[in-house]
Design a protein around this motif. Structure first.
Motif, PDB file in Angstrom:
ATOM      1  N   LEU A  10       0.818  -1.204   0.000  1.00  0.00           N
ATOM      2  CA  LEU A  10       0.000   0.000   0.000  1.00  0.00           C
ATOM      3  C   LEU A  10       0.857   1.261   0.000  1.00  0.00           C
ATOM      4  N   LEU A  11       2.015   1.170   0.601  1.00  0.00           N
ATOM      5  CA  LEU A  11       2.930   2.313   0.576  1.00  0.00           C
ATOM      6  C   LEU A  11       3.380   2.590  -0.851  1.00  0.00           C
ATOM      7  N   VAL A  12       3.710   1.520  -1.578  1.00  0.00           N
ATOM      8  CA  VAL A  12       4.112   1.657  -2.979  1.00  0.00           C
ATOM      9  C   VAL A  12       2.972   2.260  -3.799  1.00  0.00           C
ATOM     10  N   LEU A  13       1.730   1.851  -3.459  1.00  0.00           N
ATOM     11  CA  LEU A  13       0.574   2.343  -4.196  1.00  0.00           C
ATOM     12  C   LEU A  13       0.161   3.742  -3.774  1.00  0.00           C
ATOM     13  N   GLY A  14       0.790   4.278  -2.743  1.00  0.00           N
ATOM     14  CA  GLY A  14       0.520   5.650  -2.366  1.00  0.00           C
ATOM     15  C   GLY A  14      -0.485   5.833  -1.265  1.00  0.00           C
ATOM     16  N   VAL A  15      -0.812   4.792  -0.528  1.00  0.00           N
ATOM     17  CA  VAL A  15      -1.770   4.917   0.560  1.00  0.00           C
ATOM     18  C   VAL A  15      -1.125   5.653   1.730  1.00  0.00           C
ATOM     19  N   ASN A  16      -1.881   6.505   2.388  1.00  0.00           N
ATOM     20  CA  ASN A  16      -1.367   7.345   3.475  1.00  0.00           C
ATOM     21  C   ASN A  16      -0.649   6.513   4.531  1.00  0.00           C
ATOM     22  N   ALA A  17       0.587   6.906   4.831  1.00  0.00           N
ATOM     23  CA  ALA A  17       1.407   6.138   5.783  1.00  0.00           C
ATOM     24  C   ALA A  17       0.943   6.300   7.218  1.00  0.00           C
ATOM     25  N   ASN A  18       0.046   7.275   7.468  1.00  0.00           N
ATOM     26  CA  ASN A  18      -0.429   7.502   8.824  1.00  0.00           C
ATOM     27  C   ASN A  18      -1.553   6.550   9.232  1.00  0.00           C
ATOM     28  N   ILE A  19      -2.051   5.775   8.307  1.00  0.00           N
ATOM     29  CA  ILE A  19      -3.124   4.833   8.621  1.00  0.00           C
ATOM     30  C   ILE A  19      -2.536   3.695   9.457  1.00  0.00           C
ATOM     31  N   HIS A  20      -3.222   3.341  10.522  1.00  0.00           N
ATOM     32  CA  HIS A  20      -2.724   2.286  11.411  1.00  0.00           C
ATOM     33  C   HIS A  20      -2.643   0.962  10.649  1.00  0.00           C
ATOM     34  N   PRO A  21      -1.564   0.198  10.819  1.00  0.00           N
ATOM     35  CA  PRO A  21      -1.421  -1.075  10.092  1.00  0.00           C
ATOM     36  C   PRO A  21      -2.574  -2.046  10.310  1.00  0.00           C
ATOM     37  N   ASP A  22      -3.168  -2.052  11.517  1.00  0.00           N
ATOM     38  CA  ASP A  22      -4.310  -2.946  11.756  1.00  0.00           C
ATOM     39  C   ASP A  22      -5.491  -2.594  10.871  1.00  0.00           C
ATOM     40  N   ILE A  23      -5.707  -1.311  10.619  1.00  0.00           N
ATOM     41  CA  ILE A  23      -6.812  -0.892   9.753  1.00  0.00           C
ATOM     42  C   ILE A  23      -6.554  -1.344   8.324  1.00  0.00           C
ATOM     43  N   ILE A  24      -5.314  -1.183   7.875  1.00  0.00           N
ATOM     44  CA  ILE A  24      -4.946  -1.631   6.529  1.00  0.00           C
ATOM     45  C   ILE A  24      -5.145  -3.143   6.403  1.00  0.00           C
ATOM     46  N   GLU A  25      -4.680  -3.874   7.408  1.00  0.00           N
ATOM     47  CA  GLU A  25      -4.777  -5.328   7.347  1.00  0.00           C
ATOM     48  C   GLU A  25      -6.236  -5.787   7.398  1.00  0.00           C
ATOM     49  N   ASP A  26      -7.021  -5.210   8.307  1.00  0.00           N
ATOM     50  CA  ASP A  26      -8.416  -5.631   8.449  1.00  0.00           C
ATOM     51  C   ASP A  26      -9.241  -5.296   7.218  1.00  0.00           C
ATOM     52  N   ALA A  27      -8.844  -4.247   6.502  1.00  0.00           N
ATOM     53  CA  ALA A  27      -9.542  -3.903   5.266  1.00  0.00           C
ATOM     54  C   ALA A  27      -9.313  -4.954   4.183  1.00  0.00           C
ATOM     55  N   HIS A  28      -8.180  -5.660   4.260  1.00  0.00           N
ATOM     56  CA  HIS A  28      -7.844  -6.639   3.216  1.00  0.00           C
ATOM     57  C   HIS A  28      -8.134  -8.089   3.610  1.00  0.00           C
ATOM     58  N   LEU A 241      -9.516   3.581   2.252  1.00  0.00           N
ATOM     59  CA  LEU A 241      -8.354   3.840   3.098  1.00  0.00           C
ATOM     60  C   LEU A 241      -7.881   5.283   2.957  1.00  0.00           C
ATOM     61  N   GLU A 242      -7.912   5.801   1.735  1.00  0.00           N
ATOM     62  CA  GLU A 242      -7.420   7.158   1.496  1.00  0.00           C
ATOM     63  C   GLU A 242      -8.385   8.229   2.001  1.00  0.00           C
ATOM     64  N   GLN A 243      -9.687   8.012   1.779  1.00  0.00           N
ATOM     65  CA  GLN A 243     -10.661   9.062   2.050  1.00  0.00           C
ATOM     66  C   GLN A 243     -11.279   8.999   3.441  1.00  0.00           C
ATOM     67  N   CYS A 244     -11.253   7.826   4.084  1.00  0.00           N
ATOM     68  CA  CYS A 244     -12.031   7.634   5.309  1.00  0.00           C
ATOM     69  C   CYS A 244     -11.186   7.449   6.563  1.00  0.00           C
ATOM     70  N   HIS A 245      -9.869   7.486   6.455  1.00  0.00           N
ATOM     71  CA  HIS A 245      -9.028   7.234   7.622  1.00  0.00           C
ATOM     72  C   HIS A 245      -9.044   8.421   8.572  1.00  0.00           C
ATOM     73  N   ASP A 246      -8.659   8.186   9.815  1.00  0.00           N
ATOM     74  CA  ASP A 246      -8.557   9.271  10.794  1.00  0.00           C
ATOM     75  C   ASP A 246      -7.612  10.343  10.270  1.00  0.00           C
ATOM     76  N   GLY A 247      -8.060  11.585  10.323  1.00  0.00           N
ATOM     77  CA  GLY A 247      -7.249  12.692   9.839  1.00  0.00           C
ATOM     78  C   GLY A 247      -7.545  13.088   8.413  1.00  0.00           C
ATOM     79  N   ALA A 248      -8.285  12.274   7.667  1.00  0.00           N
ATOM     80  CA  ALA A 248      -8.642  12.634   6.292  1.00  0.00           C
ATOM     81  C   ALA A 248      -9.590  13.836   6.316  1.00  0.00           C
TER      82      ALA A 248
END
Length: 397
Positions: A10-28, A241-248
């Protein structure tokens, strides 16, 4: 390792690095992956329905607090429209119902209706053809759920199970019992969250639009060749992930579609989990399921799918669809509803209650703002609802 891999991709794809890894993992992760991640056993059982659909039936037979064992009480959870087993899992061990029931000693099974991401295959039909999608929630109730119950009881050696449905998961229960009253013997008690049958008082703009322009919508879908609503894909997950994360900047906008369907309640939204919710929902459904709800709203009659006079005469032997028979719903029934539910309005739940012959309890959630999707996603759903539900399940086990 999997978590690190997902984060790097997701980092390579440009997803915000501030998103918690658990949120990224649970989304997938899928439903089974979520259960296993949090230390709960998970099984997938593929069952074939009487008409050839292959359904993914999910099971959580135990928990760290209550290990798997023979003879546990069995409960079947059935999801709502455009949803899947993930509804009962994705909010995590502190919130979601499957974990609570597994910890309490239940053998928990979760159905997936034909057409969603876990039940998207057929013995002979291609899932890109109209023939595959030629079903509404009538078939889910008259075929899928009975087949699930038969399989679960055969696997567990039990004579009966308890049933929990949310939204369309309640609708299909009425259908099953109306069409096959034999299943009253197989259901010890039925617990209905946001019970949906009549929709006279719906406040959802989407449902009102669908009912008002029903025949135009149906014709338009046919002209477009659209037979179904697809589940989320990787692009949708990335967008969430990009539009709905905390801080978006526009995070709150991620709730608008849900609120316009279910009712507004910002108090119970877990904003941190919005990317996970959007990754798992929608999970897919046929266009006919949507149209069937529109027909119910427009006709103000709870009945089978209206194919038009010519086809009705062929299928039903009469020009109008037969009504479902609520007098056949003899299993002990518990209704749990809320004031701010835009799909299962209190007036419609009361009308339903009057027609059901064996209602043991009606429970109104003690928060005026509680909406249709809060029954599965609310921050405080355990204290507001599930504690009551669990006590009722245990008292009627």
């Amino acid at each position: 390792m999997q978590q690190l891999f997902i984060a790097l991709v997701l980092l390579v794809l440009g997803v915000n690095a501030n998103i918690h890894p658990d949120i990224i993992e649970d989304a997938h992760l899928d439903s089974l992956g979520l259960l296993r991640k949090y230390g709960y056993p998970a099984e997938e059982h593929i069952i074939e329905t009487d008409d050839g659909y292959l359904l993914g039936l999910h099971r959580c037979p135990g928990s760290p607090a209550s290990p798997e064992a023979v003879g546990k009480p069995v409960v079947l959870l059935q999801h709502g429209m455009l949803s899947s087993s993930a509804d009962y899992i994705l909010m995590g061990p502190q919130t979601s119902l499957v974990y609570m029931l597994a910890d309490a000693g239940y053998d928990v099974w979760m159905g997936n209706a034909r057409g969603n991401r876990y039940s998207n295959r057929h013995r002979s039909r291609n899932n890109e053809t109209q023939q595959f999608w030629d079903f509404s929630w009538h078939e889910v109730g008259s075929i899928d759920v009975p087949n699930m119950i038969d399989y679960i009881l055969a696997q567990t050696g039990q004579q009966q199970l308890q049933y929990v449905g949310h939204s369309q998961g309640t609708t299909v229960f009425w259908v099953m019992m109306s069409e096959h009253p034999y299943y009253n013997r197989r259901v010890k008690s039925a617990h209905m969250l946001a019970p949906a049958a009549y929709m006279h008082h719906t406040r959802s703009p989407y449902v009102i639009f669908l009912a008002t322009f029903l025949y135009t919508t149906e014709l338009m879908l046919q002209m477009m060749g659209t037979h179904y609503f697809a589940p989320t894909n990787e692009m949708d997950i990335q967008g969430g992930l990009e539009q709905c994360h905390d801080g978006a900047p526009n995070q709150q906008m991620c709730t608008i579609n849900t609120f316009l369907i279910a009712g507004f309640n910002t108090q119970e939204v877990n904003f941190t989990m919005l990317p996970v919710i959007h990754a798992h929902s929608p999970a897919g459904a046929s266009a006919m399921q949507m149209i069937h709800h529109g027909q119910t709203t427009r006709s103000r009659i709870f009945r089978r799918y209206d194919h038009g006079i010519a086809i009705n005469n062929i299928r039903y032997g009469q020009p109008t669809p037969p009504r479902y028979d609520f007098s056949n719903v003899q299993a002990p029934t518990f209704l749990y509803h809320s004031t701010n539910d835009w799909l299962a309005a209190p007036e419609d739940v009361e009308l339903l209650r009057q027609e059901l012959p064996n209602v043991h309890k009606t429970y109104l959630v003690r928060m005026r703002e509680f909406n249709h999707m809060d029954f599965v996603w609310a921050i405080n759903v355990r204290s507001l609802l599930y504690d009551e539900l669990l006590a009722d399940l245990q008292a009627n086990a």
